[in-house]
Motif scaffolding. Structure first.
Motif, PDB file in Angstrom:
ATOM      1  N   ARG A  39      17.558  61.208  29.083  1.00 40.66           N
ATOM      2  CA  ARG A  39      17.883  62.626  29.311  1.00 40.66           C
ATOM      3  C   ARG A  39      18.949  63.082  28.313  1.00 40.66           C
ATOM      4  N   ASN A  40      19.992  62.264  28.119  1.00 44.97           N
ATOM      5  CA  ASN A  40      21.046  62.626  27.175  1.00 44.97           C
ATOM      6  C   ASN A  40      20.503  62.763  25.763  1.00 44.97           C
ATOM      7  N   ALA A  41      19.583  61.875  25.386  1.00 43.71           N
ATOM      8  CA  ALA A  41      18.969  61.952  24.059  1.00 43.71           C
ATOM      9  C   ALA A  41      18.134  63.226  23.926  1.00 43.71           C
ATOM     10  N   ASP A  42      17.411  63.592  24.977  1.00 42.95           N
ATOM     11  CA  ASP A  42      16.620  64.821  24.932  1.00 42.95           C
ATOM     12  C   ASP A  42      17.525  66.052  24.859  1.00 42.95           C
ATOM     13  N   LEU A  43      18.642  66.039  25.574  1.00 40.87           N
ATOM     14  CA  LEU A  43      19.600  67.141  25.487  1.00 40.87           C
ATOM     15  C   LEU A  43      20.206  67.230  24.088  1.00 40.87           C
ATOM     16  N   ALA A  44      20.546  66.069  23.518  1.00 39.53           N
ATOM     17  CA  ALA A  44      21.097  66.061  22.161  1.00 39.53           C
ATOM     18  C   ALA A  44      20.077  66.600  21.166  1.00 39.53           C
ATOM     19  N   GLU A  45      18.830  66.222  21.337  1.00 33.62           N
ATOM     20  CA  GLU A  45      17.783  66.701  20.429  1.00 33.62           C
ATOM     21  C   GLU A  45      17.666  68.219  20.509  1.00 33.62           C
ATOM     22  N   LEU A  46      17.721  68.771  21.720  1.00 33.17           N
ATOM     23  CA  LEU A  46      17.671  70.223  21.881  1.00 33.17           C
ATOM     24  C   LEU A  46      18.876  70.880  21.213  1.00 33.17           C
ATOM     25  N   LEU A  47      20.047  70.328  21.399  1.00 32.31           N
ATOM     26  CA  LEU A  47      21.254  70.862  20.769  1.00 32.31           C
ATOM     27  C   LEU A  47      21.126  70.854  19.245  1.00 32.31           C
ATOM     28  N   LEU A  48      20.638  69.747  18.693  1.00 31.85           N
ATOM     29  CA  LEU A  48      20.500  69.647  17.244  1.00 31.85           C
ATOM     30  C   LEU A  48      19.433  70.602  16.705  1.00 31.85           C
ATOM     31  N   VAL A  49      18.364  70.811  17.475  1.00 27.54           N
ATOM     32  CA  VAL A  49      17.328  71.772  17.069  1.00 27.54           C
ATOM     33  C   VAL A  49      17.915  73.182  17.026  1.00 27.54           C
ATOM     34  N   VAL A  50      18.651  73.556  18.059  1.00 25.83           N
ATOM     35  CA  VAL A  50      19.267  74.887  18.098  1.00 25.83           C
ATOM     36  C   VAL A  50      20.251  75.047  16.936  1.00 25.83           C
ATOM     37  N   ALA A  51      21.005  73.999  16.644  1.00 24.28           N
ATOM     38  CA  ALA A  51      21.946  74.056  15.526  1.00 24.28           C
ATOM     39  C   ALA A  51      21.223  74.210  14.189  1.00 24.28           C
ATOM     40  N   MET A  52      20.093  73.529  14.032  1.00 26.78           N
ATOM     41  CA  MET A  52      19.320  73.671  12.795  1.00 26.78           C
ATOM     42  C   MET A  52      18.815  75.105  12.641  1.00 26.78           C
ATOM     43  N   VAL A  53      18.370  75.703  13.736  1.00 26.06           N
ATOM     44  CA  VAL A  53      17.924  77.096  13.683  1.00 26.06           C
ATOM     45  C   VAL A  53      19.086  77.986  13.251  1.00 26.06           C
ATOM     46  N   ALA A  54      20.249  77.765  13.831  1.00 25.33           N
ATOM     47  CA  ALA A  54      21.418  78.582  13.487  1.00 25.33           C
ATOM     48  C   ALA A  54      21.837  78.380  12.034  1.00 25.33           C
ATOM     49  N   MET A  55      21.756  77.135  11.555  1.00 23.26           N
ATOM     50  CA  MET A  55      22.209  76.865  10.187  1.00 23.26           C
ATOM     51  C   MET A  55      21.267  77.419   9.130  1.00 23.26           C
ATOM     52  N   ILE A  56      19.973  77.355   9.357  1.00 28.20           N
ATOM     53  CA  ILE A  56      19.022  77.723   8.307  1.00 28.20           C
ATOM     54  C   ILE A  56      18.575  79.183   8.408  1.00 28.20           C
ATOM     55  N   SER A  57      18.731  79.804   9.550  1.00 27.27           N
ATOM     56  CA  SER A  57      18.287  81.181   9.723  1.00 27.27           C
ATOM     57  C   SER A  57      19.008  82.127   8.766  1.00 27.27           C
ATOM     58  N   PRO A  58      18.270  82.965   8.058  1.00 24.34           N
ATOM     59  CA  PRO A  58      18.905  83.944   7.169  1.00 24.34           C
ATOM     60  C   PRO A  58      19.779  84.944   7.922  1.00 24.34           C
ATOM     61  N   VAL A  59      19.569  85.085   9.207  1.00 20.96           N
ATOM     62  CA  VAL A  59      20.372  86.000  10.007  1.00 20.96           C
ATOM     63  C   VAL A  59      21.766  85.428  10.245  1.00 20.96           C
ATOM     64  N   GLY A  60      21.856  84.112  10.322  1.00 17.62           N
ATOM     65  CA  GLY A  60      23.139  83.478  10.610  1.00 17.62           C
ATOM     66  C   GLY A  60      23.229  83.114  12.070  1.00 17.62           C
ATOM     67  N   GLY A  61      24.196  82.311  12.397  1.00 18.35           N
ATOM     68  CA  GLY A  61      24.338  81.831  13.758  1.00 18.35           C
ATOM     69  C   GLY A  61      25.263  82.698  14.582  1.00 18.35           C
ATOM     70  N   PRO A  62      25.006  82.790  15.876  1.00 19.12           N
ATOM     71  CA  PRO A  62      25.867  83.579  16.748  1.00 19.12           C
ATOM     72  C   PRO A  62      27.159  82.857  17.112  1.00 19.12           C
ATOM     73  N   ILE A  63      27.286  81.609  16.695  1.00 13.87           N
ATOM     74  CA  ILE A  63      28.487  80.826  16.989  1.00 13.87           C
ATOM     75  C   ILE A  63      29.203  80.567  15.674  1.00 13.87           C
ATOM     76  N   PRO A  64      30.509  80.835  15.592  1.00 15.65           N
ATOM     77  CA  PRO A  64      31.238  80.558  14.352  1.00 15.65           C
ATOM     78  C   PRO A  64      31.175  79.076  13.988  1.00 15.65           C
ATOM     79  N   ALA A  65      31.371  78.791  12.713  1.00 14.43           N
ATOM     80  CA  ALA A  65      31.300  77.413  12.219  1.00 14.43           C
ATOM     81  C   ALA A  65      32.248  76.497  12.986  1.00 14.43           C
TER      82      ALA A  65
END
Length: 189
Positions: A39-65
């Motif tokens: 479960r922890n690994a699946d949660l970490a994977e979701l967190l990392l996926v969301v972070a990748m979306v925030a990092m690569i999106s041309p719009v930028g992330g809603p969370i400061p660096a």
């Protein structure tokens, strides 16, 4: 739309799609039987996926660096400690990978330039026109993630339908994320 922006949107879509299998595993799997480590690994994977979306999106992330840096430090420390505590046990092998993934993402966020008006406090790698500090770390990380993506892809094909619940989905996500991490690290060198 320039080629880098088009690639950024394409990668944003790919990483956003990866959130679905992560969420489905979290909703559907019997973690009482599979264990809290899964479960922890699946949660970490979701967190990392969301972070990748925030990092690569041309719009930028809603969370400061700085917010992402705190999240990645905690994630890397949590999984690093879990790996250290259980080293030698098969069920902790994913902990080391998640610790390295969080550390690589921390590196990408921290090593990008933060001065001036490049991107302000927001996380926007797709518009970065400067390179990451300490490029050797990026190259070493890229080699690890590309190799892990290839290995995970082979595991996903071999275990398709015959494995424990969620394993194929998990390894496909790991392969795509590894390829994406390798690409981002090399592109920023």
């Amino acid at each position: 739309m320039s080629a880098p922006v088009l690639v950024a949107w394409l990668l944003t879509a790919v990483f956003a799609v990866l959130a679905l299998p992560c969420v489905l595993r979290l909703v559907r799997l019997d973690y009482a039987r599979l264990g809290s480590g899964v479960r922890n690994a699946d949660l970490a994977e979701l967190l990392l996926v969301v972070a990748m979306v925030a990092m690569i999106s041309p719009v930028g992330g809603p969370i400061p660096a700085a917010g992402w840096q705190a999240v990645f430090v905690l994630t890397a420390a949590w999984f690093g400690f879990a790996w250290w505590r259980g080293r030698g046990q098969a069920h902790t092998s994913g902990c080391g990978h998640h610790a390295l993934s969080a550390a690589a993402m921390l590196y990408m966020v921290s090593a990008m330039p933060h001065g001036g008006m490049v991107h302000g406090p927001w996380l926007t790698m797709s518009s970065m026109d400067t390179r990451l500090a300490v490029p050797l770390l990026a190259v070493l990380g890229a080699v690890y993630f590309v190799a892990d993506a290839a290995r995970s892809g082979v595991v996903a094909v071999r275990t398709r339908g015959d494995a424990a619940p969620g394993l194929t989905s998990r390894t496909v996500c790991r392969a795509v994320m590894g390829a994406g991490m390798g690409y981002l690290l090399l592109a920023a060198v």
